[in-house]
Write an enzyme that holds these catalytic residues in place. Structure first.
Site, PDB file in Angstrom:
ATOM      1  N   TYR A   1     -42.359   2.996 109.411  1.00 47.46           N
ATOM      2  CA  TYR A   1     -41.080   1.967 109.571  1.00 47.46           C
ATOM      3  C   TYR A   1     -41.630   0.942 110.492  1.00 47.46           C
ATOM      4  O   TYR A   1     -41.856  -0.282 110.475  1.00 47.46           O
ATOM      5  CB  TYR A   1     -39.748   2.414 109.722  1.00 47.46           C
TER       6      TYR A   1
ATOM      7  N   LYS B   1     -43.124  -2.916 110.425  1.00 46.62           N
ATOM      8  CA  LYS B   1     -42.199  -4.103 110.956  1.00 46.62           C
ATOM      9  C   LYS B   1     -43.432  -4.773 112.249  1.00 46.62           C
ATOM     10  O   LYS B   1     -43.394  -6.039 112.278  1.00 46.62           O
ATOM     11  CB  LYS B   1     -40.994  -3.528 111.774  1.00 46.62           C
TER      12      LYS B   1
ATOM     13  N   THR C   1     -25.756  -2.301 107.701  1.00 41.24           N
ATOM     14  CA  THR C   1     -26.054  -2.514 106.439  1.00 41.24           C
ATOM     15  C   THR C   1     -26.355  -1.112 105.676  1.00 41.24           C
ATOM     16  O   THR C   1     -26.594   0.186 106.402  1.00 41.24           O
ATOM     17  CB  THR C   1     -27.177  -3.259 106.035  1.00 41.24           C
TER      18      THR C   1
END
Length: 266
Positions: free
Chosen positions: A141, A145, A178
């Site tokens: 991850y 990014k 989220t």
């Protein structure tokens, strides 16, 4: 204005269209299907968009997965790298001509890419971008990014080099409450639930810096910036490595099957 919202969920996309129409009282909002985990779907989306013959003044790259178990996209890419990074890389490149035609001397077209503070701990493994040697959800991850920041800086360099009226910036939205956190370990989920009201931004608050980069007059003509809380700030030192930016761009072109026209630019 005319808004196209793209995503891989017809239901969520149509719901977004309904809300935008409700809040802005405009009918010029449309959902088009685009699965960023599929190179074929991205190309089909771009074809559909181009067929509308409308300008593109702002492209917001904001989609992704986080800490998912090891799995591949339909094209065989590790999912974090394939969806979070390569999907946006291909989409942006396929829309570049439209963006260049849409920008003017006084109003540049804008590319806004959403990264994360996680990029500060990311390492780019050029010899193993698919994390096949040793897979870590956190590492994969963070690498995706960091790749988005490197991509943005290289893209801005190329846009400046050929005199395009297009700017590219990268945004850190902060820690936003989220669905991205659904793959986080259950203890973390409990802590998240208990502290969300205090520490996490709402989706609306999280979107503020993206909106700032997309429409603020202060950002007119400004590119190659890393933005957090609507302010320009410093990204990870490694993101400014020009050689790494160039190498990642070249490798990315090979992976998604587009020609590397940047090879002529130092």
């Amino acid at each position: 204005f005319y808004i196209v919202t793209a995503g891989n969920s017809e239901r969520e996309g149509q719901e977004a269209v309904r809300k935008i129409k409700e809040e802005t009282l405009t009918g010029k909002v449309e959902f088009l299907y685009c699965d960023l985990a599929s190179m074929k779907s991205i190309r089909q989306f771009v074809q559909q968009f181009r067929a509308k013959n409308c300008p593109l003044h702002v492209l917001v790259n904001n989609a992704g997965v986080m800490l998912v178990p090891e799995r591949q996209t339909e094209d065989g890419f590790e999912e974090h790298f394939g969806l979070n990074y390569l999907g946006h890389f291909l989409l942006t490149n396929l829309l570049l001509d439209t963006l260049k035609q849409s920008g003017t001397h006084s109003h540049s077209a804008r590319i806004v890419t959403v990264s994360s503070a996680t990029h500060y701990v990311g390492k780019l493994h050029l010899d193993d971008l698919q994390s096949r040697c040793s897979y870590s959800p956190h590492g994969a991850y963070a690498q995706s990014k960091l790749a988005l920041v490197l991509f943005t800086y290289r893209l801005q360099h190329l846009l400046t080099a050929n005199g395009s009226h297009v700017t590219a910036n990268v945004v850190d939205p902060g820690v936003v409450n989220t669905e991205l956190y659904k793959h986080v370990f259950w203890v973390v989920k409990v802590v998240k639930w208990m502290t969300a009201w205090l520490l996490f931004k709402t989706p609306e608050e999280g979107a503020s810096t993206t909106i700032y980069a997309a429409v603020s007059p202060e950002m007119e003509g400004a590119g190659g910036c890393y933005l957090y809380n609507e302010e320009r700030t410093k990204s990870a030192d490694i993101a400014y490595d020009v050689e790494l930016q160039r190498s990642l761009w070249t490798e990315s072109c090979k992976m998604v099957g587009i020609s590397d026209e940047s090879s002529r630019v130092p």
